[in-house]
Design a protein around this motif. Structure first.
Motif, PDB file in Angstrom:
ATOM      1  N   ASP A  89       0.807  -1.220   0.000  1.00 23.98           N
ATOM      2  CA  ASP A  89       0.000   0.000   0.000  1.00 23.98           C
ATOM      3  C   ASP A  89       0.840   1.270   0.000  1.00 23.98           C
ATOM      4  OD1 ASP A  89      -2.290  -1.508   0.004  1.00 23.98           O
ATOM      5  OD2 ASP A  89      -2.640  -1.332   2.163  1.00 23.98           O
ATOM      6  N   SER A  90       2.088   1.168   0.488  1.00 31.84           N
ATOM      7  CA  SER A  90       2.927   2.354   0.663  1.00 31.84           C
ATOM      8  C   SER A  90       3.839   2.641  -0.518  1.00 31.84           C
ATOM      9  CB  SER A  90       3.770   2.218   1.931  1.00 31.84           C
ATOM     10  OG  SER A  90       2.948   2.118   3.072  1.00 31.84           O
ATOM     11  N   PHE A  91       4.279   1.603  -1.232  1.00 30.94           N
ATOM     12  CA  PHE A  91       5.207   1.823  -2.347  1.00 30.94           C
ATOM     13  C   PHE A  91       5.232   0.602  -3.261  1.00 30.94           C
ATOM     14  CE2 PHE A  91       7.689  -0.151   1.006  1.00 30.94           C
ATOM     15  CZ  PHE A  91       8.462  -1.097   0.339  1.00 30.94           C
ATOM     16  N   SER A  92       5.755   0.818  -4.463  1.00 33.02           N
ATOM     17  CA  SER A  92       5.980  -0.281  -5.401  1.00 33.02           C
ATOM     18  C   SER A  92       7.368  -0.132  -6.012  1.00 33.02           C
ATOM     19  CB  SER A  92       4.917  -0.304  -6.504  1.00 33.02           C
ATOM     20  OG  SER A  92       5.022   0.842  -7.333  1.00 33.02           O
ATOM     21  N   ILE A  93       7.935  -1.261  -6.431  1.00 31.75           N
ATOM     22  CA  ILE A  93       9.234  -1.295  -7.090  1.00 31.75           C
ATOM     23  C   ILE A  93       9.078  -2.111  -8.368  1.00 31.75           C
ATOM     24  CG2 ILE A  93      11.676  -1.896  -6.907  1.00 31.75           C
ATOM     25  CD1 ILE A  93      11.343  -1.918  -3.852  1.00 31.75           C
ATOM     26  N   GLY A  94       9.534  -1.573  -9.484  1.00 33.40           N
ATOM     27  CA  GLY A  94       9.429  -2.308 -10.739  1.00 33.40           C
ATOM     28  C   GLY A  94      10.330  -1.706 -11.798  1.00 33.40           C
ATOM     29  N   ILE A  95      10.425  -2.389 -12.925  1.00 30.37           N
ATOM     30  CA  ILE A  95      11.301  -1.977 -14.017  1.00 30.37           C
ATOM     31  C   ILE A  95      10.499  -1.868 -15.309  1.00 30.37           C
ATOM     32  CG2 ILE A  95      13.349  -2.550 -15.379  1.00 30.37           C
ATOM     33  CD1 ILE A  95      14.228  -4.325 -12.986  1.00 30.37           C
ATOM     34  N   PRO A 193       1.875   3.693  -4.638  1.00 30.41           N
ATOM     35  CA  PRO A 193       1.621   3.278  -6.022  1.00 30.41           C
ATOM     36  C   PRO A 193       0.254   3.727  -6.509  1.00 30.41           C
ATOM     37  CG  PRO A 193       1.333   1.414  -4.534  1.00 30.41           C
ATOM     38  CD  PRO A 193       1.852   2.561  -3.696  1.00 30.41           C
ATOM     39  N   TYR A 194       0.037   3.590  -7.827  1.00 28.67           N
ATOM     40  CA  TYR A 194      -1.294   3.842  -8.366  1.00 28.67           C
ATOM     41  C   TYR A 194      -2.300   2.914  -7.682  1.00 28.67           C
ATOM     42  CZ  TYR A 194       0.799   6.428 -12.271  1.00 28.67           C
ATOM     43  OH  TYR A 194       1.480   7.345 -13.039  1.00 28.67           O
ATOM     44  N   SER A 195      -3.502   3.426  -7.436  1.00 30.53           N
ATOM     45  CA  SER A 195      -4.537   2.629  -6.784  1.00 30.53           C
ATOM     46  C   SER A 195      -5.902   3.183  -7.146  1.00 30.53           C
ATOM     47  CB  SER A 195      -4.358   2.640  -5.260  1.00 30.53           C
ATOM     48  OG  SER A 195      -5.481   2.068  -4.603  1.00 30.53           O
ATOM     49  N   GLU A 196      -6.699   2.389  -7.818  1.00 27.41           N
ATOM     50  CA  GLU A 196      -8.043   2.827  -8.171  1.00 27.41           C
ATOM     51  C   GLU A 196      -8.883   3.033  -6.921  1.00 27.41           C
ATOM     52  OE1 GLU A 196     -11.806   1.449 -11.026  1.00 27.41           O
ATOM     53  OE2 GLU A 196      -9.940   0.286 -10.983  1.00 27.41           O
ATOM     54  N   GLU A 197      -8.723   2.125  -5.949  1.00 31.01           N
ATOM     55  CA  GLU A 197      -9.494   2.225  -4.711  1.00 31.01           C
ATOM     56  C   GLU A 197      -9.181   3.506  -3.946  1.00 31.01           C
ATOM     57  OE1 GLU A 197      -7.701  -0.346  -5.640  1.00 31.01           O
ATOM     58  OE2 GLU A 197      -9.268  -1.794  -6.175  1.00 31.01           O
ATOM     59  N   ALA A 198      -7.924   3.930  -3.984  1.00 33.61           N
ATOM     60  CA  ALA A 198      -7.509   5.131  -3.258  1.00 33.61           C
ATOM     61  C   ALA A 198      -7.655   6.400  -4.092  1.00 33.61           C
ATOM     62  CB  ALA A 198      -6.061   4.977  -2.791  1.00 33.61           C
TER      63      ALA A 198
END
Length: 257
Positions: A89-95, A193-198
């Protein structure tokens, strides 16, 4: 095995920096520390080997899992591939892996802090920030659309190795567009991160020159029309072809600190 990896260290620092207990927004010192860590991470440390640095045209190691809407795109189109490493919920990591000439269109990051580390290759970045308070315009044509004024933050080519870039909710180029000059990859940390719910949805935009919607020069003495643009919210472009791929680097060990 992953405990001492750079990816694990990145996860631990992100968890410390962006956890709910750390406060509403991280300190500049915390962001600098995270940027410094990202600066040290190499392609090999996230599972990208030499044979992964060539353009991918829809085949090979990335697999066949597709993002939504990819079926609308011609089969010959070169996909942008996202390698998921971790998300909470707080962050995401990706490439993001971009083939030569591919484009991630102009889009925003509502209420988000984003750190981007170029892993390899060259990329053109064009980024804007909204003018506050919001400055809106509408053309005199029937069925006209509203546009909002934004100021150009960056219009340049980044080539690895280069310092990690940081954007904030209201500064640093929160709205940006990527165009791959060569095959390239970017390691991204999005918080949150992106979140439709939030309510953190990704909105795409088209930018128009400043002169397109005004004949008056209301800018400062030392400011140019080229430093500003009018942005129109648009639907996700039909030719945006993204798919998920198989992350091949060390896994994150998600545990209670």
């Amino acid at each position: 095995m992953a405990k001492g990896s750079s990816v694990q260290v990145l996860y631990e620092l992100c968890k410390k920096t962006f956890s709910p207990s750390s406060g509403a927004s991280p300190s500049p010192q915390a962001i600098r520390k995270l940027s410094a860590l990202l600066d040290t991470i190499s392609p090999a440390e996230v599972g990208l080997k030499d044979d992964n640095l060539e353009d991918d045209r829809g085949h090979g190691f990335f697999g066949l899992n597709s993002f939504k809407n990819s079926a609308r795109t011609a089969q010959w189109a070169q996909p942008i591939t996202y390698l998921h490493i971790y998300e909470c919920d707080s962050f995401s990591i990706g490439i993001f892996c971009l083939p030569t000439s591919s484009v991630i269109p102009l889009h925003d990051h509502p209420g988000m802090t984003v750190l981007s580390k170029m892993l390899y290759g060259s990329m053109h970045v064009k980024a804007y920030d909204w003018i506050e308070p919001a400055c809106m315009m509408r053309s005199q044509e029937p069925d006209s659309f509203p546009v909002r004024l934004a100021k150009l933050h960056k219009d340049t080519v980044l080539t690895a190795p280069c310092p990690t870039t940081v954007l904030y909710p209201k500064s640093g180029g929160n709205l940006h567009c990527f165009t791959a000059v060569t095959s390239c990859a970017v390691l991204d940390v999005l918080a949150p991160p992106y979140s439709e719910e939030a309510g953190r949805l990704c909105t795409y935009y088209h930018d128009y020159p400043y002169s397109s919607f005004t004949t008056e020069n209301k800018l400062g003495v030392n400011e140019s029309n080229e430093d500003y643009a009018w942005l129109e919210a648009i639907d996700a472009p039909d030719d945006l072809y993204m798919r998920s791929g198989q992350y091949a680097g060390p896994a994150v060990q998600d545990h209670v600190m």
